[in-house]
Design an enzyme around this catalytic site. Structure first.
Site, PDB file in Angstrom:
ATOM      1  N   ARG A   1      75.377  74.424  71.243  1.00  0.00           N
ATOM      2  CA  ARG A   1      75.081  74.157  72.766  1.00  0.00           C
ATOM      3  C   ARG A   1      75.363  73.734  73.532  1.00  0.00           C
ATOM      4  NH1 ARG A   1      71.563  69.534  69.070  1.00  0.00           N
ATOM      5  NH2 ARG A   1      70.918  69.603  71.828  1.00  0.00           N
TER       6      ARG A   1
ATOM      7  N   ASP B   1      77.090  59.597  72.951  1.00  0.00           N
ATOM      8  CA  ASP B   1      77.678  60.812  73.272  1.00  0.00           C
ATOM      9  C   ASP B   1      79.052  60.157  73.211  1.00  0.00           C
ATOM     10  OD1 ASP B   1      75.088  62.135  72.823  1.00  0.00           O
ATOM     11  OD2 ASP B   1      74.745  62.801  75.383  1.00  0.00           O
TER      12      ASP B   1
ATOM     13  N   ARG C   1      65.560  69.205  72.185  1.00  0.00           N
ATOM     14  CA  ARG C   1      64.196  68.566  72.157  1.00  0.00           C
ATOM     15  C   ARG C   1      64.261  67.771  73.774  1.00  0.00           C
ATOM     16  NH1 ARG C   1      64.367  63.686  72.540  1.00  0.00           N
ATOM     17  NH2 ARG C   1      62.453  63.123  71.896  1.00  0.00           N
TER      18      ARG C   1
ATOM     19  N   PRO D   1      61.129  59.602  69.729  1.00  0.00           N
ATOM     20  CA  PRO D   1      59.941  59.878  69.983  1.00  0.00           C
ATOM     21  C   PRO D   1      60.063  59.889  71.015  1.00  0.00           C
ATOM     22  CG  PRO D   1      60.491  57.618  69.720  1.00  0.00           C
ATOM     23  CD  PRO D   1      61.135  58.007  68.874  1.00  0.00           C
ATOM     24  N   ILE D   2      59.115  60.861  72.184  1.00  0.00           N
ATOM     25  CA  ILE D   2      58.679  60.496  73.375  1.00  0.00           C
ATOM     26  C   ILE D   2      57.623  59.628  73.993  1.00  0.00           C
ATOM     27  CG2 ILE D   2      59.251  63.160  73.171  1.00  0.00           C
ATOM     28  CD1 ILE D   2      56.624  64.186  74.046  1.00  0.00           C
ATOM     29  N   ASP D   3      56.903  58.686  73.168  1.00  0.00           N
ATOM     30  CA  ASP D   3      55.738  57.306  72.974  1.00  0.00           C
ATOM     31  C   ASP D   3      56.721  57.285  74.827  1.00  0.00           C
ATOM     32  OD1 ASP D   3      58.328  55.855  71.929  1.00  0.00           O
ATOM     33  OD2 ASP D   3      57.129  55.220  72.422  1.00  0.00           O
TER      34      ASP D   3
HETATM   35  C1  UD1 Z   1      69.268  62.184  76.643  1.00  0.00           C
HETATM   36  C2  UD1 Z   1      70.001  62.756  76.339  1.00  0.00           C
HETATM   37  C3  UD1 Z   1      71.642  63.197  75.483  1.00  0.00           C
HETATM   38  C4  UD1 Z   1      71.756  61.664  74.665  1.00  0.00           C
HETATM   39  C5  UD1 Z   1      70.487  60.560  75.375  1.00  0.00           C
HETATM   40  C6  UD1 Z   1      71.112  58.638  75.631  1.00  0.00           C
HETATM   41  C7  UD1 Z   1      69.482  64.570  77.335  1.00  0.00           C
HETATM   42  C8  UD1 Z   1      69.076  66.012  78.145  1.00  0.00           C
HETATM   43  N1  UD1 Z   1      69.909  64.209  76.607  1.00  0.00           N
HETATM   44  O1  UD1 Z   1      68.408  61.679  75.103  1.00  0.00           O
HETATM   45  O2  UD1 Z   1      72.417  63.587  75.359  1.00  0.00           O
HETATM   46  O3  UD1 Z   1      72.107  60.998  73.052  1.00  0.00           O
HETATM   47  O4  UD1 Z   1      70.244  60.095  76.286  1.00  0.00           O
HETATM   48  O5  UD1 Z   1      71.930  58.872  75.837  1.00  0.00           O
HETATM   49  O6  UD1 Z   1      70.146  63.755  78.456  1.00  0.00           O
HETATM   50  N2  UD1 Z   1      63.292  56.364  72.601  1.00  0.00           N
HETATM   51  C9  UD1 Z   1      61.774  56.491  72.495  1.00  0.00           C
HETATM   52  N3  UD1 Z   1      60.979  56.482  73.159  1.00  0.00           N
HETATM   53  C10 UD1 Z   1      60.596  57.814  74.028  1.00  0.00           C
HETATM   54  C11 UD1 Z   1      61.983  58.211  74.314  1.00  0.00           C
HETATM   55  C12 UD1 Z   1      62.708  57.720  73.765  1.00  0.00           C
HETATM   56  O7  UD1 Z   1      61.928  54.821  71.563  1.00  0.00           O
HETATM   57  O8  UD1 Z   1      60.026  58.060  74.293  1.00  0.00           O
HETATM   58  C13 UD1 Z   1      64.495  56.577  72.751  1.00  0.00           C
HETATM   59  C14 UD1 Z   1      65.483  57.322  71.501  1.00  0.00           C
HETATM   60  O9  UD1 Z   1      64.640  57.137  70.123  1.00  0.00           O
HETATM   61  C15 UD1 Z   1      66.420  56.778  71.310  1.00  0.00           C
HETATM   62  C16 UD1 Z   1      66.166  55.539  73.413  1.00  0.00           C
HETATM   63  O10 UD1 Z   1      65.509  55.771  73.699  1.00  0.00           O
HETATM   64  O11 UD1 Z   1      66.690  55.265  70.725  1.00  0.00           O
HETATM   65  C17 UD1 Z   1      67.233  56.627  74.240  1.00  0.00           C
HETATM   66  O12 UD1 Z   1      67.118  58.038  73.911  1.00  0.00           O
HETATM   67  P1  UD1 Z   1      66.921  58.799  75.515  1.00  0.00           P
HETATM   68  O13 UD1 Z   1      67.189  58.350  76.692  1.00  0.00           O
HETATM   69  O14 UD1 Z   1      65.775  59.356  75.319  1.00  0.00           O
HETATM   70  O15 UD1 Z   1      67.908  60.214  74.757  1.00  0.00           O
HETATM   71  P2  UD1 Z   1      67.512  61.500  75.269  1.00  0.00           P
HETATM   72  O16 UD1 Z   1      67.321  61.284  76.729  1.00  0.00           O
HETATM   73  O17 UD1 Z   1      66.214  62.116  74.244  1.00  0.00           O
END
Ligand code: UD1
Length: 419
Positions: free
Chosen positions: A398, A306, A94, A124-126
């Site tokens: 990974r 994590d 991701r 999501p990445i919204d």
């Molecule tokens: C990063 C870490 C991952 C860790 C996570 C939470 C990296 C590469 N990965 O993942 O190891 O488990 O932080 O500490 O750094 N969300 C939305 N919309 C978005 C983006 C996120 O709703 O556009 C939500 C996600 O579904 C989740 C929460 O926000 O519930 C936090 O996710 P996020 O901090 O974005 O995780 P990652 O950056 O993918």
């Protein structure tokens, strides 16, 4: 495919060194897209996610110098021509979406596959997309791809509904070249976000407030390449801390980023574990019985999601009852059914897992489901009676550099074998 075979029961004793943080390296690799000359990143661990990101950069047209044994990674993005991240690459990791911000910032357009679901939830990445839109980007979603165009991104005040780590990083990477000031509100506070901001500032960016919930970025026209050393991996360090605690071990964890691990330290101390900061690292001395504690995952500086699977493995052999609440991801209990196969007494209700400690776990054949779940199964295997075999360990590769070699050096009876 390889599997990990563990004969449980050994105490861990000795010293182990922590590798560089995967989650800090990936955004730094994305930052290399913002400058056309060689970027040098040192203390880079050998991990599958980093290889995946290298492949993605090469696909974009970047040059990567051959691997060095000391973990130095050199990237030059002078010849990047096709700002497109294909599905094949994004679906395996991701964090590939981190190229979105820098690509649109430097090349005025980017086409990146949407990552889709993953084992631990919808993810999501919204918020990445919403933030770029607020900066004036035109965004369309078609055939599974997000296509972003912006002649010049404009500074904006962006409030993120959820504090997202890669979302904050992506928008920061996009905003460094934007016209004017961008303010990111409710930004993620993680140390890896701060590492990226510090590095961008050394490259010539103007970023203040990283590590707080409001980050302010003044756009600049040019960045210069730098050499940067990656911060130590707090999750790998935390995994070794729990391993020592669970096995009644006595392990010195060299380069442990103690100050990033307050929430875990507090919990481990409540279990009866001795955690002491020493020169150059942290000593963790485990004791039985392990007092059961309740844990709730919360974004940094709260207890890291994590580390949830690993602390659950420890609570499985605790002396009482522990309630583990996962607030970050909605489906991050995939390890529960595997721990149950070892005799753990765990029930899950929505985002809560109730763990009733048992006297012993028994070794079993297990299947890793995601990165941190794999680590928790290995920890459980270290204390289980008899043989545990963990398959599908590509998840483990990974994010953990040679974990079996490091555990073996501490006295674990653990091997990697070809299936
Ligand atoms: C990063 C870490 C991952 C860790 C996570 C939470 C990296 C590469 N990965 O993942 O190891 O488990 O932080 O500490 O750094 N969300 C939305 N919309 C978005 C983006 C996120 O709703 O556009 C939500 C996600 O579904 C989740 C929460 O926000 O519930 C936090 O996710 P996020 O901090 O974005 O995780 P990652 O950056 O993918």
């Amino acid at each position: 495919m390889d599997k990990i075979v563990i004969e449980g029961g050994n105490r861990l004793v000795g010293e182990v060194a922590v590798s560089g943080a995967k989650n800090a390296v990936l955004p730094l690799m994305a930052a290399a897209l913002l400058t056309s000359d060689w970027t040098t990143i040192t203390n880079v661990p050998k991990l599958r996610d980093i290889d995946t990101f290298k492949k993605l950069l090469v696909h974009l047209g970047a040059e990567i110098a051959p691997d060095t044994p000391d973990g130095t990674l050199k990237i030059r993005t002078r010849d990047v021509a096709a700002p497109e991240a294909p599905y094949d690459m994004v679906k395996t990791m991701r964090a590939s979406v981190l190229v979105l911000g820098p690509l649109v910032s430097r090349f005025k357009r980017a086409r990146v596959s949407l990552p889709g679901g993953c084992a631990i939830g919808a993810r999501p990445i919204d918020l990445h997309i919403k933030g770029l839109r607020q900066m004036g980007a035109e965004i369309t979603i078609e055939s599974g791809y997000v296509e972003v165009r912006a002649e010049r991104l404009k500074g904006a005040k962006i409030y993120m509904d959820t504090a997202t780590v890669t979302g904050t990083e992506n928008l920061m990477l996009a905003a460094v070249h934007a016209d004017g000031t961008t303010i990111l509100e409710n930004s993620a506070l993680e140390p890896e976000v701060v590492c990226l901001a510090d590095t961008l500032n050394r490259m010539g960016a103007h970023i203040v407030g990283a590590g707080t919930d409001t980050i302010r970025i003044e756009g600049v026209t040019e960045l210069r390449p730098v050499e940067v050393r990656v911060i130590p991996d707090r999750i790998e360090a935390g995994t070794f801390m729990v391993a020592s605690a669970m096995t009644r071990g006595n392990v010195f964890i060299k380069d442990c980023p103690y100050h990033y691990l307050d929430a875990l330290n507090t919990k481990l101390k409540e279990t009866g574990t001795e955690v002491t900061e020493e020169d150059g690292g942290v000593r963790v001395i485990g004791d039985w019985p392990i007092r059961s504690v309740d844990v709730k995952t919360i974004p940094y500086p709260g207890f890291p999601t994590d580390m949830q699977a690993q602390i659950m493995a420890m609570m499985a052999i605790g002396s009482g009852l522990s309630v583990i609440t996962e607030t970050v991801f909605e489906n991050r209990f995939m390890h529960v059914s595997e721990l149950q196969r070892m005799g753990a007494n765990i029930t899950v209700d929505g985002r809560c897992a109730v763990v009733r400690g048992v006297k012993r776990l028994s070794g079993a054949p297990l299947m890793a489901t995601d990165l941190r779940a794999s680590a928790s199964l290995i920890l459980a295997g270290l204390v289980a009676e008899g043989k545990t075999e963990v398959s599908r360990i590509y998840h483990l590769d990974r994010g953990y550099e040679r974990i079996e070699t490091k555990l073996k050096a501490l006295g674990a009876n653990i091997e990697r074998v070809k299936e």
